[in-house]
Write a protein that holds these residues in place. Structure first.
Motif, PDB file in Angstrom:
ATOM      1  N   ALA A   1       0.829  -1.198   0.000  1.00 36.21           N
ATOM      2  CA  ALA A   1       0.000   0.000   0.000  1.00 36.21           C
ATOM      3  C   ALA A   1       0.865   1.251   0.000  1.00 36.21           C
ATOM      4  O   ALA A   1       0.570   2.241  -0.665  1.00 36.21           O
ATOM      5  N   ALA A   2       1.951   1.197   0.767  1.00 37.55           N
ATOM      6  CA  ALA A   2       2.835   2.362   0.815  1.00 37.55           C
ATOM      7  C   ALA A   2       3.457   2.622  -0.548  1.00 37.55           C
ATOM      8  O   ALA A   2       3.532   3.754  -1.030  1.00 37.55           O
ATOM      9  N   THR A   3       3.921   1.539  -1.185  1.00 31.34           N
ATOM     10  CA  THR A   3       4.550   1.702  -2.505  1.00 31.34           C
ATOM     11  C   THR A   3       3.555   2.216  -3.519  1.00 31.34           C
ATOM     12  O   THR A   3       3.833   3.095  -4.329  1.00 31.34           O
ATOM     13  N   GLY A   4       2.313   1.651  -3.474  1.00 33.51           N
ATOM     14  CA  GLY A   4       1.291   2.089  -4.421  1.00 33.51           C
ATOM     15  C   GLY A   4       0.936   3.538  -4.237  1.00 33.51           C
ATOM     16  O   GLY A   4       0.707   4.271  -5.194  1.00 33.51           O
ATOM     17  N   ALA A   5       0.853   3.985  -2.982  1.00 28.61           N
ATOM     18  CA  ALA A   5       0.486   5.379  -2.722  1.00 28.61           C
ATOM     19  C   ALA A   5       1.526   6.325  -3.282  1.00 28.61           C
ATOM     20  O   ALA A   5       1.217   7.376  -3.835  1.00 28.61           O
ATOM     21  N   ILE A   6       2.789   5.950  -3.144  1.00 29.74           N
ATOM     22  CA  ILE A   6       3.850   6.823  -3.655  1.00 29.74           C
ATOM     23  C   ILE A   6       3.842   6.838  -5.175  1.00 29.74           C
ATOM     24  O   ILE A   6       4.013   7.872  -5.831  1.00 29.74           O
ATOM     25  N   ALA A   7       3.613   5.635  -5.767  1.00 28.65           N
ATOM     26  CA  ALA A   7       3.649   5.551  -7.215  1.00 28.65           C
ATOM     27  C   ALA A   7       2.518   6.335  -7.852  1.00 28.65           C
ATOM     28  O   ALA A   7       2.669   6.918  -8.924  1.00 28.65           O
ATOM     29  N   GLN A   8       1.333   6.362  -7.213  1.00 30.00           N
ATOM     30  CA  GLN A   8       0.169   7.009  -7.798  1.00 30.00           C
ATOM     31  C   GLN A   8       0.099   8.499  -7.480  1.00 30.00           C
ATOM     32  O   GLN A   8      -0.768   9.202  -7.987  1.00 30.00           O
ATOM     33  N   SER A   9       0.964   8.973  -6.621  1.00 29.06           N
ATOM     34  CA  SER A   9       0.856  10.360  -6.200  1.00 29.06           C
ATOM     35  C   SER A   9       1.374  11.330  -7.253  1.00 29.06           C
ATOM     36  O   SER A   9       1.140  12.532  -7.145  1.00 29.06           O
ATOM     37  N   GLY A  10       2.096  10.777  -8.221  1.00 28.93           N
ATOM     38  CA  GLY A  10       2.611  11.663  -9.250  1.00 28.93           C
ATOM     39  C   GLY A  10       3.821  12.436  -8.763  1.00 28.93           C
ATOM     40  O   GLY A  10       4.319  12.237  -7.654  1.00 28.93           O
ATOM     41  N   PRO A  11       4.345  13.330  -9.539  1.00 27.58           N
ATOM     42  CA  PRO A  11       5.515  14.103  -9.147  1.00 27.58           C
ATOM     43  C   PRO A  11       5.208  14.948  -7.920  1.00 27.58           C
ATOM     44  O   PRO A  11       4.264  15.714  -7.888  1.00 27.58           O
ATOM     45  N   GLN A  12       6.010  14.768  -6.874  1.00 26.75           N
ATOM     46  CA  GLN A  12       5.874  15.529  -5.648  1.00 26.75           C
ATOM     47  C   GLN A  12       7.271  15.903  -5.174  1.00 26.75           C
ATOM     48  O   GLN A  12       8.251  15.246  -5.520  1.00 26.75           O
ATOM     49  N   PRO A  13       7.366  16.902  -4.355  1.00 31.24           N
ATOM     50  CA  PRO A  13       8.667  17.213  -3.760  1.00 31.24           C
ATOM     51  C   PRO A  13       9.187  16.005  -3.015  1.00 31.24           C
ATOM     52  O   PRO A  13       8.429  15.291  -2.363  1.00 31.24           O
ATOM     53  N   ILE A  14      10.459  15.739  -3.049  1.00 32.64           N
ATOM     54  CA  ILE A  14      11.024  14.528  -2.450  1.00 32.64           C
ATOM     55  C   ILE A  14      10.811  14.500  -0.954  1.00 32.64           C
ATOM     56  O   ILE A  14      10.607  13.441  -0.355  1.00 32.64           O
ATOM     57  N   GLU A  15      10.801  15.679  -0.293  1.00 29.53           N
ATOM     58  CA  GLU A  15      10.568  15.702   1.154  1.00 29.53           C
ATOM     59  C   GLU A  15       9.179  15.171   1.491  1.00 29.53           C
ATOM     60  O   GLU A  15       8.999  14.422   2.453  1.00 29.53           O
ATOM     61  N   ARG A  16       8.185  15.549   0.687  1.00 28.22           N
ATOM     62  CA  ARG A  16       6.838  15.079   0.947  1.00 28.22           C
ATOM     63  C   ARG A  16       6.741  13.568   0.747  1.00 28.22           C
ATOM     64  O   ARG A  16       6.070  12.861   1.491  1.00 28.22           O
ATOM     65  N   ARG A  17       7.438  13.052  -0.263  1.00 28.69           N
ATOM     66  CA  ARG A  17       7.406  11.618  -0.514  1.00 28.69           C
ATOM     67  C   ARG A  17       8.072  10.839   0.619  1.00 28.69           C
ATOM     68  O   ARG A  17       7.585   9.796   1.055  1.00 28.69           O
ATOM     69  N   VAL A  18       9.184  11.341   1.134  1.00 28.86           N
ATOM     70  CA  VAL A  18       9.856  10.678   2.242  1.00 28.86           C
ATOM     71  C   VAL A  18       8.992  10.738   3.489  1.00 28.86           C
ATOM     72  O   VAL A  18       8.866   9.774   4.248  1.00 28.86           O
ATOM     73  N   GLY A  19       8.343  11.888   3.726  1.00 27.52           N
ATOM     74  CA  GLY A  19       7.444  12.003   4.870  1.00 27.52           C
ATOM     75  C   GLY A  19       6.295  11.019   4.776  1.00 27.52           C
ATOM     76  O   GLY A  19       5.873  10.417   5.780  1.00 27.52           O
ATOM     77  N   ARG A  20       5.781  10.851   3.564  1.00 30.12           N
ATOM     78  CA  ARG A  20       4.694   9.883   3.367  1.00 30.12           C
ATOM     79  C   ARG A  20       5.182   8.461   3.647  1.00 30.12           C
ATOM     80  O   ARG A  20       4.468   7.645   4.236  1.00 30.12           O
ATOM     81  N   LEU A  21       6.396   8.161   3.229  1.00 29.86           N
ATOM     82  CA  LEU A  21       6.970   6.841   3.474  1.00 29.86           C
ATOM     83  C   LEU A  21       7.116   6.592   4.972  1.00 29.86           C
ATOM     84  O   LEU A  21       6.840   5.500   5.469  1.00 29.86           O
ATOM     85  N   GLU A  22       7.528   7.616   5.723  1.00 32.77           N
ATOM     86  CA  GLU A  22       7.648   7.470   7.171  1.00 32.77           C
ATOM     87  C   GLU A  22       6.295   7.169   7.804  1.00 32.77           C
ATOM     88  O   GLU A  22       6.182   6.340   8.720  1.00 32.77           O
ATOM     89  N   GLN A  23       5.241   7.837   7.329  1.00 29.53           N
ATOM     90  CA  GLN A  23       3.910   7.581   7.874  1.00 29.53           C
ATOM     91  C   GLN A  23       3.479   6.143   7.614  1.00 29.53           C
ATOM     92  O   GLN A  23       2.903   5.483   8.478  1.00 29.53           O
ATOM     93  N   GLU A  24       3.743   5.647   6.405  1.00 29.29           N
ATOM     94  CA  GLU A  24       3.379   4.281   6.088  1.00 29.29           C
ATOM     95  C   GLU A  24       4.173   3.292   6.940  1.00 29.29           C
ATOM     96  O   GLU A  24       3.656   2.254   7.373  1.00 29.29           O
ATOM     97  N   MET A  25       5.439   3.596   7.211  1.00 24.81           N
ATOM     98  CA  MET A  25       6.252   2.727   8.041  1.00 24.81           C
ATOM     99  C   MET A  25       5.719   2.666   9.459  1.00 24.81           C
ATOM    100  O   MET A  25       5.719   1.623  10.099  1.00 24.81           O
TER     101      MET A  25
END
Length: 294
Positions: free
Chosen positions: A14-38
């Motif tokens: 689910a975490a990988t899918g959410a990042i893949a579908q989010s489209g281009p985002q600032p890298i900080e936001r993507r890393v923050g999202r990954l931390e939340q999923e973790m």
């Protein structure tokens, strides 16, 4: 443990899918999202923590602040955050795999124990004298009331036919009419196979054989009662008395393994069994820390 691995895989997907579908985002936001999923994975794999397991913690590194150019210190900070997440992911995966391995080992040992006991009891029973059937004998007057902690004692004033049948067998056993008790309890257990009292009947039937100096037959009955009805009200008792029968048969290593299984499978065993288990282990010459006899 397999359920934990599946849950972990689903959450990670689910975490990988959410990042893949989010489209281009600032890298900080993507890393923050990954931390939340973790953190979600951590809560799911370690709900409330586990005794004896060091629970990994997600320690987010403070973001470098808003910037339009991801370079220099900001890029280094993000790289550290990703490295930390990957290390924590490896730690969680390693702990899950280790616990799964231990669980599989325990299950294999218990399965081997049951198979060994079954085969050895079969051989012992082949050498036991046959018991000729006899006509049923009336139960007669009830003996004095049993001790409060007697494992075979049943409540008085029974209205359930299965309970009444158990009480009749109990009266025979308490009066030391062991052969009659064996037959009466076997008949009752066969007649009421789905009653809560079946576990009591089979356990007391095994005790009647054990008290009649027939430990091989008693061991078979105790083992069957435990295996066929492990949630029965006297399953733990049967496992305890199985160890007693094996000790009588001079099968002390097997008795020690049975006592180990009793402690593992029934940590909330009745006080009657719990208080007698240390002496039983001593009689079987079990090691102080558990395991086979010396």
């Amino acid at each position: 443990m397999r359920k934990l691995l599946i849950a972990f895989a689903l959450a990670a997907s689910a975490a990988t899918g959410a990042i893949a579908q989010s489209g281009p985002q600032p890298i900080e936001r993507r890393v923050g999202r990954l931390e939340q999923e973790m953190r979600a994975v951590q809560r799911r794999v370690f709900p409330g923590g586990q005794p004896g397991v060091v629970e990994p913690e997600i320690r987010p590194i403070a973001p470098a602040g808003p910037t339009s150019d991801v370079s220099g210190d900001a890029l280094a900070s993000l790289a550290e955050r990703v490295d930390a997440l990957e290390a924590q992911l490896r730690s969680i995966t390693g702990q899950v795999e280790e616990q799964g391995h231990r669980t599989r080992q325990l299950e294999a040992q218990l399965t081997q124990l049951r198979a060994d006991l079954g085969g050895r009891l079969d051989r012992l029973e082949q050498n036991a004298p046959a018991v000729n059937p006899a006509p049923p004998i009336p139960a007669g007057p009830a003996p004095a009331a049993p001790a409060a902690d007697d494992p075979a004692a049943a409540p008085s004033g029974a209205t359930d036919p299965a309970e009444e049948a158990y009480n009749a067998g109990y009266r025979l056993w308490a009066a030391q009419n062991f052969a009659e008790a064996q037959r009466a309890l076997n008949t009752a257990a066969t007649r009421y196979p789905n009653s809560r009292w079946t576990s009591w009947m089979r356990n007391l039937q095994g005790r009647a054989y054990l008290d009649d100096d027939k430990p091989a037959t008693a061991a078979r009955i105790f083992l069957d009662n435990y295996q066929n009805n492990p949630r029965g009200e006297r399953a733990a008792d049967s496992l305890y008395f199985l160890g007693q029968a094996l000790t009588r048969l001079n099968r002390r290593p097997e008795a020690c393994r049975v006592y180990d299984e009793l402690a593992q499978v029934y940590p909330n065993m009745r006080d009657y069994i719990r208080t007698r288990l240390p002496q039983a282990r001593t009689d079987a010459r079990c090691g102080a820390g558990g395991g086979n006899a010396r």
